[in-house]
Design an enzyme around this catalytic site. Structure first.
Site, PDB file in Angstrom:
ATOM      1  N   SER A  12      -6.317  -0.090  -9.525  1.00  0.00           N
ATOM      2  CA  SER A  12      -6.721   1.283  -9.826  1.00  0.00           C
ATOM      3  C   SER A  12      -6.910   1.432 -11.339  1.00  0.00           C
ATOM      4  O   SER A  12      -7.715   0.715 -11.925  1.00  0.00           O
ATOM      5  CB  SER A  12      -5.687   2.259  -9.270  1.00  0.00           C
ATOM      6  OG  SER A  12      -6.204   3.567  -9.232  1.00  0.00           O
ATOM      7  N   ASP A  66     -12.610   4.702  -0.140  1.00  0.00           N
ATOM      8  CA  ASP A  66     -11.690   5.057  -1.223  1.00  0.00           C
ATOM      9  C   ASP A  66     -12.171   6.317  -1.956  1.00  0.00           C
ATOM     10  O   ASP A  66     -13.238   6.307  -2.565  1.00  0.00           O
ATOM     11  CB  ASP A  66     -11.594   3.889  -2.205  1.00  0.00           C
ATOM     12  CG  ASP A  66     -10.505   4.058  -3.241  1.00  0.00           C
ATOM     13  OD1 ASP A  66      -9.987   5.179  -3.401  1.00  0.00           O
ATOM     14  OD2 ASP A  66     -10.170   3.053  -3.908  1.00  0.00           O
ATOM     15  N   HIS A 107      -8.183   3.461  -0.663  1.00  0.00           N
ATOM     16  CA  HIS A 107      -7.499   3.055  -1.879  1.00  0.00           C
ATOM     17  C   HIS A 107      -6.279   2.179  -1.619  1.00  0.00           C
ATOM     18  O   HIS A 107      -5.970   1.285  -2.401  1.00  0.00           O
ATOM     19  CB  HIS A 107      -7.074   4.306  -2.648  1.00  0.00           C
ATOM     20  CG  HIS A 107      -6.798   4.067  -4.096  1.00  0.00           C
ATOM     21  ND1 HIS A 107      -7.783   3.695  -4.987  1.00  0.00           N
ATOM     22  CD2 HIS A 107      -5.648   4.144  -4.822  1.00  0.00           C
ATOM     23  CE1 HIS A 107      -7.257   3.566  -6.193  1.00  0.00           C
ATOM     24  NE2 HIS A 107      -5.972   3.816  -6.124  1.00  0.00           N
TER      25      HIS A 107
END
Length: 701
Positions: free
Chosen positions: A553, A639, A674
């Site tokens: 991330s 995501d 995600h």
């Protein structure tokens, strides 16, 4: 070894699109990878445009072809990783009145069963005696049976203990469905779709408070929902840069509505027994002031950074909690960060961190008597749990270190006695004495000392020959704890050193550590990570080119920057759902997280200085003709946090520009977002893929 020539890598078609901002023209040859219907894709990945789907599928096929020679290794790794998971597992039951609540896993279960039992049965559960006399409230495995992807969001039982509100996501796009279950009949009523995972039931034992997600995937509207009733808006946040959350106070008297971005918060209270009443603001929002609240009697306890960069705890009268009425009860101490607090009827508890090490402080409210809980290891992780009960003398905390599996303790705040309730079991075996945990301090270019937590086998030679995995994050003030990771043992037991660089951008050394790693100071995050790598090399833990760097991330953005700036230090880079198209994303205010992210990175639309700063480090925009290390990139098609096209565009640019023919692999999960694959065992396939790549590239396997 990996087979680079197993297949030809896909070549993304170049369809240049130009955008001019602040007099600078940006060319994006891969803008077409951004689906026009991205909102629909997050809810249903099958509607992705055929050309984009075809490209991502081709990348997946290429990755699998290259990794084919290490398929036996991946299979062994999955078996090892699974062997460290207790298949028949359970959480320590948490008491609430006549019952205790928890979760269990049966052999083969991907998902938990939510359970309750008589309080006495919960109290009797110990490390050697799992809970008995249990009632299954929700079996997430049954709920997931017909879903390719399933994630249980959260569950909240009503104060009457007759209802269960629970949420689930079936696309990976973090669009949750809220259901209310009658615990007497097991019947579910769907109350709303497109909500965030966390919900709470009001004190009327009928109304559920939930956060509705708007068309741009932003949590903005607090709804009061009840069976047979129309949804009612309790509060709507008008600022697209703010998130909204709800929870009950531990006292049970209020529902807390928290509006916040990454630097500012504003809290409203609603009478939990009258959820139709209007929310009351505790303190109006002021930019860069954060606070959280807890309720006791006719007072609020408030954890705040007002005039206290590392936070302090104050109290205010419930009937007039304006800032001018705040009175210090735990003063600010620079460098000692107050991370969290819990207010019980008779005790104030807070978790604080100094020099990257945590401790728990307990104060008896009647007379101010105070004591601490701390540990002696060089690096460890500590956490506190609020539980359900306000009138209790029991505090639950967790402890682990990089070599010590997680321990769950109940602590009697009156007698100061500890009771070990559970110790994480590693079925395949684990002897902490065979490993060494260390905390190093790496000198950064500006003289700051960057904490580095590491561990390795006691028999691993520290002479520069060992491969090393260096993990980093460094954003949003998030601290990466020096906690136990069963998965990392597969690398460490094969001779790796496993290290975490606690770089600026986290709050490992207080709020200033965060402030020095964001916005105008973001460059420190990147130089800190490289400094940590250089220090580990200088201290003989590894050598240049034998380091595998890993981050996800915002930590994936860190991976993108160090790939551009210090490629010679690293033999391999693993970037999971990486935020790498920073500038383009921050220029697109229709995306879910763009307005909320501006306080962290800057607003390049309105601020030319921020624009040029982001342009200076955004990984996609700084790929250049140079040698790159081997890179593995993981993405999720649904995501909503880091959209799949960011890593896809990055990979395409790397392949186009690299001068040394590195191995650049992209694996996109076509059914997840995600968090990657759902389920405790399915996720292991992705972990094994990463480890097989790392072992092959820098581990000599």
């Amino acid at each position: 070894m990996l087979d680079k020539r197993a297949a030809a890598p896909p070549t993304a078609e170049r369809r240049p699109v130009t955008v001019t901002q602040h007099g600078v023209t940006l060319e994006d040859p891969y803008a077409w990878l951004r689906a026009d219907n991205w909102r629909e894709v997050m809810a249903d990945p099958s509607v992705l445009a055929p050309d984009i789907h075809g490209y991502l599928t081709a990348e997946n096929t290429y990755t699998e072809a290259v990794l084919a020679p290490v398929e036996p290794l991946r299979e062994r790794l999955v078996k090892e990783l699974r062997g460290r998971i207790a298949e028949d597992d359970w959480s320590v039951p948490t008491p609430d009145g006549q019952y205790a609540y928890g979760m269990t896993y049966a052999e083969g279960d991907e998902h938990p069963r939510l359970i309750r039992m008589p309080r006495q049965a919960g109290d009797a559960a110990t490390a050697d005696s799992p809970p008995t006399d249990t009632e299954v409230l929700l079996d997430a495995n049954r709920e997931a049976a017909d879903s390719g992807y399933f994630r249980l969001g959260s569950a909240d039982h009503s104060p009457s203990q007759t209802l269960l509100a629970w949420t689930s996501d079936r696309s990976g796009g973090e669009l949750f469905t809220l259901a209310l279950r009658d615990l007497a009949t097991g019947k579910d009523t769907v109350l709303h779709e497109r909500v965030t995972p966390s919900v709470t039931i009001a004190g009327d034992n009928a109304t559920v408070l939930a956060i509705e997600v708007d068309d741009n995937h932003r949590p903005a509207r607090v709804l009061a929902l009840a069976e047979g009733a129309e949804p009612r808006t309790v509060y709507e946040e008008e600022d697209p840069g703010f998130f909204v959350s709800v929870e009950r106070t531990l006292s049970g008297r209020f529902i807390v509505i928290d509006s916040h971005d990454h630097q500012t918060s504003e809290i409203r209270l609603v009478d939990a027994h009258d959820p139709q009443s209007a929310p009351v603001v505790v303190a109006p929002r002021l930019v860069e002031e954060e606070y959280t609240v807890a309720h006791i009697d006719e007072q609020l306890f408030i954890r705040t950074n007002r005039d206290a960069r590392d936070f302090r705890i104050v109290r205010a009268p419930l009937d007039d909690p304006r800032r001018e009425n705040w009175e210090d009860i735990v003063p600010h101490r620079p460098g000692v960060l107050i991370v969290d607090m819990i207010v019980f009827q008779d005790y104030l508890v807070w978790l604080e961190r100094e020099n990257a090490l945590p401790r728990i402080v307990i104060r008896r409210l009647a007379d101010g008597d105070e004591h601490q809980i701390a540990f002696d290891e060089e690096a460890y992780s500590l956490g506190i749990s609020e539980g359900y009960e306000f009138q209790t003398s029991t505090l639950r905390f967790t402890y682990s270190s990089m070599t010590t599996p997680t321990e769950v303790w109940d602590y009697d705040m009156a007698s100061r006695e500890r009771r070990l309730r559970k110790q994480q079991v590693i079925p395949s075996g684990h002897d902490p004495a065979q490993y060494v945990t260390r905390r190093l301090m790496a000198p950064a270019p500006d003289g700051e000392l960057v904490p580095v937590s590491l561990y390795h086998r006691a028999d691993t030679p520290i002479d520069g020959t060992a491969p090393l995995l260096l993990y980093g994050y460094g954003s949003y003030g998030i601290t990466i704890p020096a906690s136990f990771s069963a998965n990392s043992l597969s690398l460490v037991d094969r001779g790796f050193v496993y290290a975490i660089a606690h770089v600026r951008g986290g709050m490992d050394k207080g709020f200033d550590w965060y402030d020095q790693g964001r916005r105008t100071h973001k460059e420190n995050t990147f130089s800190d990570f490289v400094a940590a790598a250089d220090h580990l090399i200088a201290e003989g833990y590894t050598a240049k080119g034998k380091i595998a760097a890993q981050g996800g991330s915002a930590g994936g953005m860190l991976m993108g920057v160090i790939a551009n700036r210090a490629p010679d230090r690293f033999g391999a880079i693993v970037a999971e759902v990486p935020f790498v198209d920073v500038l383009t994303t921050m220029l697109d205010d229709t995306l879910p997280l763009t307005p909320p992210e501006w306080p962290e990175w800057g607003d390049p639309i309105r601020d030319e200085t921020a624009f040029r700063r982001l342009l200076g480090y955004s990984p996609v925009d700084n790929v250049k003709a140079q040698a790159y290390p081997d890179i593995l990139v993981l993405a999720g098609v649904s995501d909503p946090r880091v959209t799949y096209w960011e890593p896809a565009k990055w990979v395409a640019r790397l392949r186009h520009s690299a001068t040394n023919d590195p191995l650049i692999l992209l694996k996109t999960n076509m059914e997840a977002g995600h968090g990657g694959a759902s389920g405790r065992f399915k996720r292991l396939d992705e972990v094994a893929l990463v480890q097989a790549f790392v072992l092959s590239v820098v581990g000599g396997v």
